[in-house]
Design a protein around this motif. Sequence first.
Motif, PDB file in Angstrom:
ATOM      1  N   ILE A 231      10.458  -7.018   2.536  1.00 56.64           N
ATOM      2  CA  ILE A 231      10.645  -6.675   1.451  1.00 56.64           C
ATOM      3  C   ILE A 231      10.581  -8.233   0.910  1.00 56.64           C
ATOM      4  O   ILE A 231       9.992  -8.180  -0.407  1.00 56.64           O
ATOM      5  CB  ILE A 231      11.711  -5.530   1.201  1.00 56.64           C
ATOM      6  CG1 ILE A 231      11.545  -4.367   2.473  1.00 56.64           C
ATOM      7  CG2 ILE A 231      11.968  -5.115   0.105  1.00 56.64           C
ATOM      8  CD1 ILE A 231      12.381  -3.381   1.729  1.00 56.64           C
TER       9      ILE A 231
ATOM     10  N   GLN B  93       8.162  -9.942  -2.984  1.00 55.65           N
ATOM     11  CA  GLN B  93       9.221  -9.628  -4.144  1.00 55.65           C
ATOM     12  C   GLN B  93       9.133 -11.311  -4.528  1.00 55.65           C
ATOM     13  O   GLN B  93       9.421 -11.558  -5.685  1.00 55.65           O
ATOM     14  CB  GLN B  93      10.690  -9.559  -3.933  1.00 55.65           C
ATOM     15  CG  GLN B  93      10.389  -7.748  -4.026  1.00 55.65           C
ATOM     16  CD  GLN B  93      12.339  -7.244  -3.499  1.00 55.65           C
ATOM     17  OE1 GLN B  93      12.837  -8.002  -3.368  1.00 55.65           O
ATOM     18  NE2 GLN B  93      12.738  -6.327  -3.986  1.00 55.65           N
TER      19      GLN B  93
ATOM     20  N   GLU C 177      15.628  -2.971  -1.354  1.00 58.34           N
ATOM     21  CA  GLU C 177      14.043  -3.598  -2.892  1.00 58.34           C
ATOM     22  C   GLU C 177      15.391  -3.628  -4.272  1.00 58.34           C
ATOM     23  O   GLU C 177      14.914  -5.097  -4.780  1.00 58.34           O
ATOM     24  CB  GLU C 177      13.460  -1.890  -3.041  1.00 58.34           C
ATOM     25  CG  GLU C 177      12.699  -1.650  -1.985  1.00 58.34           C
ATOM     26  CD  GLU C 177      11.227  -1.849  -2.777  1.00 58.34           C
ATOM     27  OE1 GLU C 177      10.214  -1.945  -1.872  1.00 58.34           O
ATOM     28  OE2 GLU C 177      11.326  -2.942  -4.106  1.00 58.34           O
TER      29      GLU C 177
END
Length: 149
Positions: free
Chosen positions: A25, A29, A142
């Motif tokens: 994750i 990003q 997240e």
Amino acid sequence: MAQVGIFVGTVYGNSLLVAEEAENILNAQGHEVKVFEEDMLDAWQLYRQYYVLVITSTTGKGDLPDSIAPLFHTIRDQSGYQPERRYGLIALGDSSYDNFCGAGRAFDALLQEQGATRIGEMLEIDATEQPEPEVVSCPWVEQWGRLLE
Ligand SMILES: Cc1cc2nc3c(=O)[nH]c(=O)nc-3n(C[C@H](O)[C@H](O)[C@H](O)COP(=O)(O)O)c2cc1C
């Protein structure tokens, strides 16, 4: 984007699974991420200026897994004040045990005591309620990743 070191304490592999999902994750990003499962002492020092994410289960009677216990003891005995440290914490545990998430809570208390800044709230994952820890850890990561500079 940020550099993130993920430090894992695991006995049966759940925390490692959570760490690997977190790595994916955070990479997506745009962060630069490394996962450390052993020989963590040098890496912990290297990440002093960056971000660390501690992901640890609890074993025994509220104890740290063997993989991360030496890091905890070295930080406690040698690190001293570390106000530049920024960290996140995911604790895996089971509320049917007396010391729920004892290891994660001890780590958080130690880093707070040493002046480090926690980014976001600590996530505690209860195996009795959530048999698949990544179901709760992924949305948390997240959010956490968005807080990094
Ligand atoms: C022998 C044993 C002792 C445990 N002791 C605790 C405890 O004291 N506190 C707690 O919250 N969870 C305790 N747990 C639950 C684990 O932390 C939980 O199952 C976790 O998901 C395991 O993650 P891991 O595979 O990364 O080690 C214990 C589990 C086992 C098997």
